[in-house]
Write a protein that holds these residues in place. Sequence first.
Motif, mmCIF file in Angstrom:
data_model
loop_
_atom_site.group_PDB
_atom_site.id
_atom_site.type_symbol
_atom_site.label_atom_id
_atom_site.label_comp_id
_atom_site.label_asym_id
_atom_site.label_seq_id
_atom_site.Cartn_x
_atom_site.Cartn_y
_atom_site.Cartn_z
ATOM 1 N N ASN A 94 -30.773 -39.099 -20.120
ATOM 2 C CA ASN A 94 -30.284 -37.792 -20.476
ATOM 3 C C ASN A 94 -29.257 -37.394 -19.385
ATOM 4 O OD1 ASN A 94 -31.469 -37.824 -22.992
ATOM 5 N ND2 ASN A 94 -33.275 -36.993 -22.220
ATOM 6 N N PHE A 95 -29.484 -37.585 -18.101
ATOM 7 C CA PHE A 95 -28.640 -37.142 -17.092
ATOM 8 C C PHE A 95 -27.991 -38.143 -16.149
ATOM 9 C CE2 PHE A 95 -28.191 -35.055 -13.076
ATOM 10 C CZ PHE A 95 -27.071 -34.028 -13.248
ATOM 11 N N PHE A 96 -28.730 -38.926 -15.333
ATOM 12 C CA PHE A 96 -28.294 -39.796 -14.221
ATOM 13 C C PHE A 96 -27.525 -40.920 -14.899
ATOM 14 C CE2 PHE A 96 -31.982 -37.242 -12.419
ATOM 15 C CZ PHE A 96 -31.500 -36.991 -11.203
ATOM 16 N N ILE A 97 -28.084 -41.481 -15.873
ATOM 17 C CA ILE A 97 -27.156 -42.707 -16.205
ATOM 18 C C ILE A 97 -25.797 -42.118 -16.693
ATOM 19 C CG2 ILE A 97 -27.020 -44.457 -18.131
ATOM 20 C CD1 ILE A 97 -30.003 -44.845 -17.820
ATOM 21 N N LEU B 253 -22.525 -47.708 -15.672
ATOM 22 C CA LEU B 253 -23.269 -47.063 -16.865
ATOM 23 C C LEU B 253 -23.783 -48.208 -17.731
ATOM 24 C CD1 LEU B 253 -22.226 -43.943 -18.730
ATOM 25 C CD2 LEU B 253 -22.765 -45.926 -20.098
ATOM 26 N N LEU B 254 -22.852 -48.923 -18.147
ATOM 27 C CA LEU B 254 -23.359 -50.158 -19.232
ATOM 28 C C LEU B 254 -24.561 -51.029 -18.587
ATOM 29 C CD1 LEU B 254 -22.984 -51.700 -21.803
ATOM 30 C CD2 LEU B 254 -21.096 -53.075 -20.501
ATOM 31 N N HIS B 255 -24.247 -51.223 -17.241
ATOM 32 C CA HIS B 255 -25.388 -51.980 -16.517
ATOM 33 C C HIS B 255 -26.640 -51.297 -16.363
ATOM 34 C CE1 HIS B 255 -25.707 -55.910 -14.490
ATOM 35 N NE2 HIS B 255 -26.673 -55.230 -13.567
ATOM 36 N N LEU B 256 -26.853 -50.052 -16.027
ATOM 37 C CA LEU B 256 -27.862 -49.069 -15.980
ATOM 38 C C LEU B 256 -28.572 -49.146 -17.242
ATOM 39 C CD1 LEU B 256 -26.962 -46.378 -13.373
ATOM 40 C CD2 LEU B 256 -28.542 -48.168 -13.043
#
Length: 350
Positions: free
Chosen positions: A51-54, A65-68
Amino acid sequence: METIMHFVSEAYNTMLTRELFINEWAQERLSFGKPLWSFFSVQLAPNNMYNFFIPLSGIFSQEILLHLLSAITLISTLNSFEKWICPETRPLWFLREQFANKKVTKNPKVALESHQLSCETTGGLPCAHSMTFTVFVLILASFFFVRCWDRFVSWRSPFCRCIMYMLIMGTVVCMWLSRLYLATEFLHQCILGSYFGIRALNTFEGNVRYLFSRTRGHAVSVVCFLGGLALSVYFIKLQLNVDPHWSVREAFKWCPEPAYLRHEACPIFALARDLGNLMGLALASPIYKLEVKQSSFWRRCRFLGILEFVNYGMRLSTVKQSGRFAFLAYEFTRNAVHALLLIKYLPTFY
């Protein structure tokens, strides 16, 4: 066979009893860092990753973002299934059970303080915090180091790599100490959580092209199969007279204040959350065809901020008083839509 099982049980209980002293040492010696340990356990929890870090990482790069999101969703799902199939006890549960069990002749001479954050309702192995946080740190560090490697010659020295490895290990150990201090996990659960996370990440990286090339129909079918598997485990446990909600009942039994327990922490919610995120990834498949646009930092910041503001409002509006099915269906749908918007539709506005 019975003798072997008795021996294994005794060895296991002895190991847990000795590990209780590690938790006691952490609470006695590390109390000066209580705000830091609370930060690691609360702000860096798996829910906050989604909800926040990604989403925050998407401000800097849609590729990160996609990888995480892909890696952490798959690894978190693996963690949730392990805890759903075979949950392991936690330090406070084990300690209280030892003192409540009249058949135990020698109770461990350990005193553990219970915190509000100690009231977890899932099993202890593997530690979800350690597993997801280790993967998160490794992916971020690899992207950051590769970019610096390309831009700065000085970063190509063995000294810089050694510093990076020490920083990664230091932050992961801080997560372990946080869980030990709060008496939510045993040491072996933290270590194995990070180890399983690293092994799972290696497997993901080795098969990322195959995973990202799956068609939408194939990916959705896999998610539906996993949902059916979770339901099957539930009914199989009932047939075997095994309590599917054992970890929740242990938490209610030994938590000093039932109000500390949260719906979002139960094992069924974790499965609904992870399967929802997986469904979002599946609906966006094949992932390798997703467009990665280059746009300004502030433009990405604005659109991601709007999405997360709406998502925050939807989280506050979760239907918790309308029955378990409505609660799980709502959370599954919210996470699926959130993941789908993050990786497929939101980048079109950049």
